[in-house]
Design a protein around this motif. Sequence first.
Motif, PDB file in Angstrom:
ATOM      1  N   VAL A   1      -8.309   2.055  -7.902  1.00  0.00           N
ATOM      2  CA  VAL A   1      -9.506   1.999  -6.860  1.00  0.00           C
ATOM      3  C   VAL A   1      -8.871   1.380  -5.684  1.00  0.00           C
ATOM      4  N   THR A   2      -8.029   0.329  -5.672  1.00  0.00           N
ATOM      5  CA  THR A   2      -7.357  -0.333  -4.710  1.00  0.00           C
ATOM      6  C   THR A   2      -6.409   0.564  -3.973  1.00  0.00           C
ATOM      7  N   ASN A   3      -5.476   1.347  -4.961  1.00  0.00           N
ATOM      8  CA  ASN A   3      -4.562   2.422  -4.314  1.00  0.00           C
ATOM      9  C   ASN A   3      -5.219   3.407  -3.535  1.00  0.00           C
ATOM     10  N   GLU A   4      -6.295   3.998  -3.985  1.00  0.00           N
ATOM     11  CA  GLU A   4      -7.074   4.894  -3.521  1.00  0.00           C
ATOM     12  C   GLU A   4      -7.692   4.602  -2.010  1.00  0.00           C
ATOM     13  N   PHE A   5      -8.222   3.190  -2.423  1.00  0.00           N
ATOM     14  CA  PHE A   5      -8.961   2.933  -1.007  1.00  0.00           C
ATOM     15  C   PHE A   5      -7.720   2.495   0.242  1.00  0.00           C
ATOM     16  N   LEU A   6      -6.683   1.891  -0.243  1.00  0.00           N
ATOM     17  CA  LEU A   6      -5.454   1.695   0.864  1.00  0.00           C
ATOM     18  C   LEU A   6      -4.987   2.866   1.267  1.00  0.00           C
ATOM     19  N   GLU A   7      -5.018   4.122   0.614  1.00  0.00           N
ATOM     20  CA  GLU A   7      -4.331   5.198   1.139  1.00  0.00           C
ATOM     21  C   GLU A   7      -5.356   6.143   1.889  1.00  0.00           C
ATOM     22  N   GLU A   8      -6.775   5.835   1.683  1.00  0.00           N
ATOM     23  CA  GLU A   8      -7.648   6.621   2.557  1.00  0.00           C
ATOM     24  C   GLU A   8      -8.076   5.949   3.931  1.00  0.00           C
ATOM     25  N   GLU A   9      -7.998   4.677   3.776  1.00  0.00           N
ATOM     26  CA  GLU A   9      -8.560   4.177   4.959  1.00  0.00           C
ATOM     27  C   GLU A   9      -7.381   3.921   6.093  1.00  0.00           C
ATOM     28  N   HIS A  10      -7.977   3.873   7.581  1.00  0.00           N
ATOM     29  CA  HIS A  10      -7.006   4.070   8.518  1.00  0.00           C
ATOM     30  C   HIS A  10      -6.019   2.540   8.787  1.00  0.00           C
ATOM     31  N   PHE A  11      -4.824   2.922   8.937  1.00  0.00           N
ATOM     32  CA  PHE A  11      -3.994   1.859   9.088  1.00  0.00           C
ATOM     33  C   PHE A  11      -4.280   0.764  10.072  1.00  0.00           C
ATOM     34  N   SER A  12      -5.081   1.083  11.092  1.00  0.00           N
ATOM     35  CA  SER A  12      -5.373   0.117  12.168  1.00  0.00           C
ATOM     36  C   SER A  12      -6.506  -0.784  11.488  1.00  0.00           C
ATOM     37  N   SER A  13      -7.320  -0.188  10.898  1.00  0.00           N
ATOM     38  CA  SER A  13      -8.482  -0.914  10.263  1.00  0.00           C
ATOM     39  C   SER A  13      -7.810  -2.100   9.066  1.00  0.00           C
ATOM     40  N   LEU A  14      -6.938  -1.531   8.401  1.00  0.00           N
ATOM     41  CA  LEU A  14      -6.528  -2.312   7.328  1.00  0.00           C
ATOM     42  C   LEU A  14      -5.765  -3.607   8.010  1.00  0.00           C
ATOM     43  N   CYS A  15      -5.052  -3.301   8.988  1.00  0.00           N
ATOM     44  CA  CYS A  15      -4.130  -4.215   9.753  1.00  0.00           C
ATOM     45  C   CYS A  15      -4.898  -5.451  10.367  1.00  0.00           C
ATOM     46  N   LYS A  16      -5.982  -4.834  11.059  1.00  0.00           N
ATOM     47  CA  LYS A  16      -6.951  -5.758  11.894  1.00  0.00           C
ATOM     48  C   LYS A  16      -7.894  -6.498  10.770  1.00  0.00           C
ATOM     49  N   HIS A  17      -8.172  -6.203   9.556  1.00  0.00           N
ATOM     50  CA  HIS A  17      -8.883  -6.837   8.769  1.00  0.00           C
ATOM     51  C   HIS A  17      -8.163  -7.726   7.804  1.00  0.00           C
ATOM     52  N   LEU A  18      -6.948  -7.451   7.469  1.00  0.00           N
ATOM     53  CA  LEU A  18      -6.118  -7.875   6.407  1.00  0.00           C
ATOM     54  C   LEU A  18      -5.045  -9.042   6.713  1.00  0.00           C
ATOM     55  N   LEU A  19      -4.293  -8.310   7.929  1.00  0.00           N
ATOM     56  CA  LEU A  19      -3.037  -9.193   8.353  1.00  0.00           C
ATOM     57  C   LEU A  19      -3.504 -10.614   8.854  1.00  0.00           C
ATOM     58  N   ILE A  20      -4.671 -10.821   9.447  1.00  0.00           N
ATOM     59  CA  ILE A  20      -5.093 -12.223   9.708  1.00  0.00           C
ATOM     60  C   ILE A  20      -5.217 -13.056   8.669  1.00  0.00           C
ATOM     61  N   THR A  21      -5.151 -12.637   7.560  1.00  0.00           N
ATOM     62  CA  THR A  21      -5.385 -13.544   6.276  1.00  0.00           C
ATOM     63  C   THR A  21      -3.704 -14.000   5.735  1.00  0.00           C
ATOM     64  N   LEU A  22      -2.955 -13.479   6.204  1.00  0.00           N
ATOM     65  CA  LEU A  22      -1.403 -13.725   5.807  1.00  0.00           C
ATOM     66  C   LEU A  22      -0.962 -15.095   6.499  1.00  0.00           C
ATOM     67  N   GLU A  23      -0.060 -15.723   5.677  1.00  0.00           N
ATOM     68  CA  GLU A  23       0.608 -16.846   6.107  1.00  0.00           C
ATOM     69  C   GLU A  23       1.917 -16.409   7.001  1.00  0.00           C
ATOM     70  N   GLU A  24       2.288 -17.050   8.028  1.00  0.00           N
ATOM     71  CA  GLU A  24       3.311 -16.593   8.858  1.00  0.00           C
ATOM     72  C   GLU A  24       4.575 -16.088   8.239  1.00  0.00           C
ATOM     73  N   SER A  25       4.967 -16.631   6.967  1.00  0.00           N
ATOM     74  CA  SER A  25       6.158 -16.147   6.144  1.00  0.00           C
ATOM     75  C   SER A  25       5.794 -14.902   5.471  1.00  0.00           C
ATOM     76  N   ASP A  26       4.276 -14.621   5.101  1.00  0.00           N
ATOM     77  CA  ASP A  26       4.132 -13.370   4.582  1.00  0.00           C
ATOM     78  C   ASP A  26       4.070 -12.275   5.622  1.00  0.00           C
ATOM     79  N   LEU A  27       3.822 -12.635   6.726  1.00  0.00           N
ATOM     80  CA  LEU A  27       3.533 -11.708   7.958  1.00  0.00           C
ATOM     81  C   LEU A  27       5.029 -11.290   8.115  1.00  0.00           C
ATOM     82  N   CYS A  28       5.915 -12.104   8.263  1.00  0.00           N
ATOM     83  CA  CYS A  28       7.304 -11.981   8.539  1.00  0.00           C
ATOM     84  C   CYS A  28       7.945 -10.984   7.343  1.00  0.00           C
ATOM     85  N   ASP A  29       7.393 -11.375   6.355  1.00  0.00           N
ATOM     86  CA  ASP A  29       7.832 -10.206   5.246  1.00  0.00           C
ATOM     87  C   ASP A  29       7.308  -8.728   5.209  1.00  0.00           C
TER      88      ASP A  29
END
Length: 509
Positions: free
Chosen positions: A233-261
């Motif tokens: 289910v997670t794989n399907e959702f990540l492939e169907e959703e727009h990249f911009s929406s995923l980034c705006k909702h998910l990247l803000i949760t990352l630590e700085e080191s994870d964002l670098c990765d």
Amino acid sequence: MLDLFLSEPNWKEDESAEMRVSLLNKLESVIWSLMASGGRSEARLWLCNTIAGISSITHHHQRELFIDLLRSKPLKKRLATQLLHMIFDNRPQKAGSVISKRSYALRKFFQGNPTRISQWFSKTGSGLRQGQGANALSQFAFVNRDNCWEELEWKGKHGQSPAVVATKPHYFLDLDVQQTVENFLENVPEFWSSNEFSESLKGGEILIIDRNFFVLYFLDLMYKEDARDVWEVTNEFLEEEHFSSLCKHLLITLEESDLCDFLKMLHKHVKPKVECKDPMDSSYLFEVVVSRCSDCGCFDQILLLNAVFNYGRQLLRLLRDEGAPEDQAKLQDIVSEICAIPGNENSMAPIIKGGSKLKTIEAFKLMGLQSWVLFFSLSEKCQTPQSWESLFVDNEISFRKYDKYSFLHDNEVAGEGGSDLDYRGSKKVKRRKKTSSRRKRRRDFDHDDNELLDSDTTNNRLDLHSSVGSWLLSLDGYSASWNSADLPEYLSKYCLSTWMKWALAQWDQ
């Protein structure tokens, strides 16, 4: 004279390069000292928004990126939690399908919780799409009446027989839902794994009752049980959703080191267009940087590079709001020193070419800082139409004054058989003629003083338009009009995109 460095260098050494690099590095440290008090979080948000604008990531690759993050160590539970909220909001049926396969687990969800029982099994009053749990309960009870009918509790003085309820199904509304469900929890365990109850969960409406419970439940399925269907289910959702929406909702949760990765992983997948025709495209130039740099350096460097590349206006506002007067004076002095360096066609050549002394990411950063210096200087110094036109002449930029009134008039005179631009203009003229005739009819009924007032107002509008200034430039083929409010950003970004184009050509030789 403010040099925009728009003449391609002949790539000879320039003695001023070392001084320019030294001052740009000083500028970088001053900007960071001013941003330290409160601008870092805002700069992080800018970076996430820029990444969200990258357009060359395929759906397959975006799924790969986020799955790699979710499965990396240490576990990214904050990221997974935010992703689950997105799935629950946007694709509740996917989550519902997972829950329905494990319907028996919800027996504990309802035990000792009258509120949850009432919300799911009552026909009214819960705010959910009504009837899912209630229908499951009534259907199961009727099909299995020989085994569980006596567990039904009725609100009236006597119970209802299956034969009566078969002819009058609305009698189920008289069921004491609370007591009946408690009886089923205690004495009818087969209900919780039945097809009737499982089917009621597939739509995902059950999630509304207690979002946090189901987030924790799914986290356990993901990371403790490594449940295959949850990851599907997670794989399907990540492939169907727009990249911009995923980034705006998910990247803000990352630590700085994870964002670098994440940026390092992004490097393998971005494939920017060969050439960007719009220098105002906020994410394209950053996309080029990521595609060229397998190692984007320290996180501070990335935040600064993105700020000067794409958020020059916001950065200037932030520095003015956050900085003390003495710090702002220091910033002004450094910018003035950079602009005072004697310039020639090779002034930017060592930075643009990079060379053995500069890493690719540092060369990009210095180009970005120099473009921000131009933005800062243009914002400060070019305050009149005359100053802008002098800048155009000094930097050999052909221009035309833009006046929409004279522009329409010129097209009217041009008549038929002109360019596409003329054609668009002629249609505007026809509309204007109709408007003018209507205005003329109205003025026939007005007093003379109203005519004078209308004339004065029109002249004032023309004078205001003329004093502000607007131009068509050869840089974009005279395709758009630019005013003094937008020119600093446009010209600085145009210069940056031009230098980067030269740099890439040199590096690829």
